[in-house]
Scaffold this motif. Structure first.
Motif, PDB file in Angstrom:
ATOM      1  N   GLN A  57       0.814  -1.219   0.000  1.00 19.31           N
ATOM      2  CA  GLN A  57       0.000   0.000   0.000  1.00 19.31           C
ATOM      3  C   GLN A  57       0.850   1.273   0.000  1.00 19.31           C
ATOM      4  O   GLN A  57       0.314   2.382   0.044  1.00 19.31           O
ATOM      5  N   GLY A  58       2.193   1.106  -0.059  1.00 20.97           N
ATOM      6  CA  GLY A  58       3.081   2.259  -0.071  1.00 20.97           C
ATOM      7  C   GLY A  58       3.262   2.912   1.283  1.00 20.97           C
ATOM      8  O   GLY A  58       3.673   4.072   1.372  1.00 20.97           O
ATOM      9  N   GLN A  59       2.984   2.167   2.354  1.00 21.69           N
ATOM     10  CA  GLN A  59       3.094   2.710   3.713  1.00 21.69           C
ATOM     11  C   GLN A  59       4.320   2.121   4.403  1.00 21.69           C
ATOM     12  O   GLN A  59       4.225   1.271   5.295  1.00 21.69           O
ATOM     13  N   ALA A  60       5.502   2.581   3.995  1.00 25.63           N
ATOM     14  CA  ALA A  60       6.756   2.005   4.487  1.00 25.63           C
ATOM     15  C   ALA A  60       6.939   2.216   5.983  1.00 25.63           C
ATOM     16  O   ALA A  60       7.409   1.319   6.700  1.00 25.63           O
ATOM     17  N   ASP A  61       6.596   3.404   6.496  1.00 26.23           N
ATOM     18  CA  ASP A  61       6.774   3.681   7.930  1.00 26.23           C
ATOM     19  C   ASP A  61       5.924   2.735   8.778  1.00 26.23           C
ATOM     20  O   ASP A  61       6.373   2.241   9.820  1.00 26.23           O
ATOM     21  N   LYS A  62       4.709   2.502   8.331  1.00 22.95           N
ATOM     22  CA  LYS A  62       3.824   1.584   9.048  1.00 22.95           C
ATOM     23  C   LYS A  62       4.382   0.161   9.011  1.00 22.95           C
ATOM     24  O   LYS A  62       4.349  -0.562  10.018  1.00 22.95           O
ATOM     25  N   ALA A  63       4.934  -0.224   7.862  1.00 22.06           N
ATOM     26  CA  ALA A  63       5.529  -1.556   7.731  1.00 22.06           C
ATOM     27  C   ALA A  63       6.702  -1.715   8.690  1.00 22.06           C
ATOM     28  O   ALA A  63       6.847  -2.757   9.339  1.00 22.06           O
ATOM     29  N   VAL A  64       7.534  -0.692   8.786  1.00 16.26           N
ATOM     30  CA  VAL A  64       8.690  -0.747   9.684  1.00 16.26           C
ATOM     31  C   VAL A  64       8.243  -0.908  11.132  1.00 16.26           C
ATOM     32  O   VAL A  64       8.837  -1.663  11.910  1.00 16.26           O
ATOM     33  N   ALA A  65       7.190  -0.221  11.518  1.00 22.25           N
ATOM     34  CA  ALA A  65       6.672  -0.342  12.892  1.00 22.25           C
ATOM     35  C   ALA A  65       6.211  -1.774  13.166  1.00 22.25           C
ATOM     36  O   ALA A  65       6.488  -2.327  14.251  1.00 22.25           O
ATOM     37  N   TYR A  66       5.534  -2.382  12.208  1.00 19.70           N
ATOM     38  CA  TYR A  66       5.113  -3.772  12.371  1.00 19.70           C
ATOM     39  C   TYR A  66       6.328  -4.698  12.487  1.00 19.70           C
ATOM     40  O   TYR A  66       6.346  -5.626  13.298  1.00 19.70           O
ATOM     41  N   LEU A  67       7.334  -4.448  11.667  1.00 23.94           N
ATOM     42  CA  LEU A  67       8.529  -5.293  11.679  1.00 23.94           C
ATOM     43  C   LEU A  67       9.287  -5.174  12.996  1.00 23.94           C
ATOM     44  O   LEU A  67       9.832  -6.157  13.508  1.00 23.94           O
ATOM     45  N   GLU A  68       9.332  -3.980  13.541  1.00 25.82           N
ATOM     46  CA  GLU A  68      10.001  -3.798  14.830  1.00 25.82           C
ATOM     47  C   GLU A  68       9.262  -4.559  15.929  1.00 25.82           C
ATOM     48  O   GLU A  68       9.884  -5.171  16.812  1.00 25.82           O
ATOM     49  N   ALA A  69       7.929  -4.540  15.875  1.00 28.22           N
ATOM     50  CA  ALA A  69       7.148  -5.329  16.832  1.00 28.22           C
ATOM     51  C   ALA A  69       7.407  -6.817  16.628  1.00 28.22           C
ATOM     52  O   ALA A  69       7.479  -7.593  17.599  1.00 28.22           O
ATOM     53  N   SER A  70       7.566  -7.204  15.356  1.00 26.35           N
ATOM     54  CA  SER A  70       7.837  -8.596  15.031  1.00 26.35           C
ATOM     55  C   SER A  70       9.178  -9.049  15.602  1.00 26.35           C
ATOM     56  O   SER A  70       9.314 -10.181  16.077  1.00 26.35           O
ATOM     57  N   LEU A  71      10.169  -8.172  15.548  1.00 30.53           N
ATOM     58  CA  LEU A  71      11.487  -8.506  16.107  1.00 30.53           C
ATOM     59  C   LEU A  71      11.381  -8.871  17.579  1.00 30.53           C
ATOM     60  O   LEU A  71      11.998  -9.838  18.046  1.00 30.53           O
ATOM     61  N   GLY A  72      10.608  -8.097  18.316  1.00 27.58           N
ATOM     62  CA  GLY A  72      10.445  -8.365  19.738  1.00 27.58           C
ATOM     63  C   GLY A  72       9.772  -9.699  19.997  1.00 27.58           C
ATOM     64  O   GLY A  72      10.180 -10.453  20.892  1.00 27.58           O
ATOM     65  N   LYS A  73       8.753 -10.007  19.203  1.00 27.35           N
ATOM     66  CA  LYS A  73       8.055 -11.281  19.363  1.00 27.35           C
ATOM     67  C   LYS A  73       8.948 -12.465  18.991  1.00 27.35           C
ATOM     68  O   LYS A  73       8.909 -13.522  19.622  1.00 27.35           O
ATOM     69  N   ALA A  74       9.752 -12.288  17.953  1.00 24.38           N
ATOM     70  CA  ALA A  74      10.620 -13.380  17.490  1.00 24.38           C
ATOM     71  C   ALA A  74      11.622 -13.788  18.565  1.00 24.38           C
ATOM     72  O   ALA A  74      12.041 -14.947  18.639  1.00 24.38           O
ATOM     73  N   GLN A  75      12.008 -12.849  19.384  1.00 26.34           N
ATOM     74  CA  GLN A  75      12.971 -13.124  20.439  1.00 26.34           C
ATOM     75  C   GLN A  75      12.431 -14.163  21.426  1.00 26.34           C
ATOM     76  O   GLN A  75      13.202 -14.873  22.093  1.00 26.34           O
ATOM     77  N   ASP A  76      11.110 -14.277  21.503  1.00 29.19           N
ATOM     78  CA  ASP A  76      10.484 -15.201  22.460  1.00 29.19           C
ATOM     79  C   ASP A  76      10.284 -16.604  21.902  1.00 29.19           C
ATOM     80  O   ASP A  76       9.834 -17.499  22.625  1.00 29.19           O
ATOM     81  N   ILE A  77      10.592 -16.806  20.609  1.00 27.49           N
ATOM     82  CA  ILE A  77      10.453 -18.141  20.010  1.00 27.49           C
ATOM     83  C   ILE A  77      11.503 -19.068  20.618  1.00 27.49           C
ATOM     84  O   ILE A  77      12.679 -18.724  20.695  1.00 27.49           O
ATOM     85  N   GLU A  78      11.096 -20.259  21.036  1.00 34.98           N
ATOM     86  CA  GLU A  78      12.017 -21.170  21.711  1.00 34.98           C
ATOM     87  C   GLU A  78      12.782 -22.057  20.735  1.00 34.98           C
ATOM     88  O   GLU A  78      13.966 -22.326  20.939  1.00 34.98           O
ATOM     89  N   GLN A  79      12.116 -22.530  19.712  1.00 33.76           N
ATOM     90  CA  GLN A  79      12.745 -23.477  18.787  1.00 33.76           C
ATOM     91  C   GLN A  79      13.734 -22.753  17.873  1.00 33.76           C
ATOM     92  O   GLN A  79      13.399 -21.766  17.207  1.00 33.76           O
ATOM     93  N   GLY A  80      14.986 -23.217  17.840  1.00 38.24           N
ATOM     94  CA  GLY A  80      16.063 -22.503  17.168  1.00 38.24           C
ATOM     95  C   GLY A  80      15.851 -22.295  15.686  1.00 38.24           C
ATOM     96  O   GLY A  80      16.052 -21.191  15.164  1.00 38.24           O
ATOM     97  N   GLU A  81      15.442 -23.372  14.978  1.00 31.44           N
ATOM     98  CA  GLU A  81      15.256 -23.252  13.534  1.00 31.44           C
ATOM     99  C   GLU A  81      14.149 -22.252  13.202  1.00 31.44           C
ATOM    100  O   GLU A  81      14.310 -21.407  12.318  1.00 31.44           O
ATOM    101  N   GLU A  82      13.039 -22.346  13.932  1.00 25.92           N
ATOM    102  CA  GLU A  82      11.925 -21.428  13.696  1.00 25.92           C
ATOM    103  C   GLU A  82      12.326 -19.984  13.998  1.00 25.92           C
ATOM    104  O   GLU A  82      11.970 -19.048  13.276  1.00 25.92           O
TER     105      GLU A  82
END
Length: 499
Positions: free
Chosen positions: A175-200
């Motif tokens: 949709q051409g909303q790069a800033d919004k995408a970056v905000a979602y990705l930053e939130a995603s980074l935080g959630k990914a840190q909580d994944i236990e399985q190494g490959e995932e």
């Protein structure tokens, strides 16, 4: 006597009805199930869910029956017939497949914006995270950010939450909303840190990094790939090198050759090392650093060739990588080198795939003589037919339509010599489809008729149905109408099955 739903009269006048008529009369349990797997999805494309469900219910193999009922249920939900969708989902016998059916129904509801109905289904499921991901992504796409975040808060597994944020970011970029995408990705980074399985966890960081690159934030991408690398180093198993290879390629795409090389130094599996260097070569070429691109590609090939059989963890993957490297040489204007590599691949399927891809790539590059060299290296007539079809597609891309038609005519002549009847019918089908798109209706008709004539010679019932269904799909997609000249062949097919 089993109940039949397709009349002989319909079978003699309509290809899909003919396929279904033949399928209904196959007595083998496995053959009948295989045939219905080809037929039922085509009725769903026509939104004939009632007949699709009836045909699915005639299948004695419970697994195949359940799989087809899932497809019908999903289609009903897409058509907003939720009551029938849930009825069909409940009819699925296998517990795991029934959960899958409910999930797909809920996802279709979410896609059309009926979030309450989707939530209602999710509350009845033991594992509802996939549904919640779909709800959140669709809520965000409609601008309901608060509701989307609340839905993500209901997700139990961090990996699923990462997927939700990833889908939301990808949609924002579209949709051409790069800033919004970056905000979602930053939130995603935080959630990914909580994944236990190494490959995932490592894969999640790599996926996030790739979208950061699309969003123009290479600094954030490097951060994500660094987390992927650190996670991959802790993996104790065969997948460690695969994720290190992905991280190295990510660093390269994000603009840090130094970090990429440091990561690549940790990779010991030669297939994964070669895969990373192939990725390097593509990035160098994209940046117009052509000498470096060729050098990386040659290094990838040398490493792969040096890998001994006892060192190889996955032979299929290794042979596939040879194909990719050979095709890449063709893309890098090294046609002779590409053909030379392809001819040495020790897996017949991959060798054919490589030579066919090279022929198409060289055709796009207008190196017709070299393309012919690659084509002549393909040995089987059936494979040569599809190589010619690929070369014709390349001519279409170059807007050389007369040449494309000539190649299809050559392919049609060669198809007559293909000994495998299903392969021959498939060749005629694909040639006819393309001739029709190029305005050659009469020749397309000839190829479709040749396909049908070939199908009458196929002895195996399920193979015959699959071939008729494939032709039915093509004629439906192209809106090609059968005339009376096809009726005698369809009468023959139906007559034999009806005996």
């Amino acid at each position: 006597m089993p109940e039949h739903f397709i009349s002989r009269a319909d079978a003699e006048s309509d290809l899909l009805s003919c396929a279904a008529f033949l399928a209904e009369r196959i007595t083998s349990i496995d053959g009948h199930a295989e045939a219905m797997m080809a037929v039922v999805p085509l009725y769903l494309r026509k939104e004939n869910v009632d007949l699709a469900a009836e045909l699915a219910n005639t299948i004695d193999d419970p697994y195949t029956r359940d799989r087809l009922l899932i497809l019908v249920a999903e289609k009903c939900a897409e058509m907003s017939d939720d009551d029938y969708a849930l009825q069909l989902a409940d009819a699925v016998e296998d517990h795991g497949l029934r959960s899958q059916a409910l999930e797909l129904v809920a996802l279709r509801q979410a896609a059309r914006g009926d979030f309450d109905a989707a939530h209602e289904i999710s509350e009845k499921m033991h594992h509802s995270d996939s549904v919640l991901v779909g709800i959140a992504a669709n809520q965000a796409a409609k601008g309901l950010d608060t509701a989307a975040n609340e839905t993500i808060g209901e997700i139990g597994f961090p990996g699923a939450a990462v997927t939700a944020f990833h889908e939301m970011a990808a949609d924002s970029l579209q949709q051409g909303q790069a800033d919004k995408a970056v905000a979602y990705l930053e939130a995603s980074l935080g959630k990914a840190q909580d994944i236990e399985q190494g490959e995932e966890k490592s894969r999640a960081f790599c996926d996030i990094g790739s979208v950061f690159i699309e969003a123009g934030r290479n600094d954030k991408a490097i951060e994500a790939f660094d987390k992927a690398k650190s996670t991959a180093e802790s993996i104790d198993g065969m997948h460690r090198d695969a994720f290190l290879s992905l991280a190295a390629q990510g660093f390269m795409q994000a603009g840090s050759l130094e970090l990429a090389d440091r990561t690549l130094d940790l990779v010991t599996d030669k297939t994964q090392l070669a895969a990373a260097l192939l990725g390097y070569s593509r990035e160098f070429w994209r940046k117009d650093e052509r000498d470096e691109a060729i050098e990386s590609l040659e290094e990838a090939l040398a490493i792969l060739e040096s890998q001994h059989e006892r060192e190889t963890r996955d032979s299929k993957n290794r042979f596939r990588l040879f194909t990719q490297i050979a095709a890449q040489f063709a893309g890098f204007e090294k046609g002779e080198r590409a053909i030379e590599i392809a001819e040495t691949i020790n897996d017949e399927g991959e060798r054919v795939a490589a030579l066919s891809q090279i022929a198409a790539i060289l055709t796009i590059r207008k190196e017709d003589e070299q393309a012919r060299h690659a084509f002549r290296a393909v040995t089987g007539d059936g494979d040569r037919v599809f190589a010619l079809i690929g070369m014709s597609d390349a001519k279409v891309r170059n807007d050389e339509l007369d040449s494309a038609i000539d190649l299809l005519k050559e392919a049609a002549a060669l198809t007559e010599t293909v000994p495998q009847l299903t392969f021959r019918a498939s060749g005629y089908n694909e040639i006819g489809r393309r001739l029709l798109a190029l305005g050659e209706g009469s020749q397309a008709k000839d190829n479709f008729r040749n396909s049908l004539d070939t199908i009458t010679q196929i002895r195996d019932g399920s193979s015959q149905v699959i071939s008729v269904a494939a032709l039915a799909q093509i004629t439906a997609e192209t809106e090609f109408s059968l005339d009376e000249s096809y009726r005698p062949v369809m009468q023959t097919l139906a007559g034999r099955a009806g005996l």
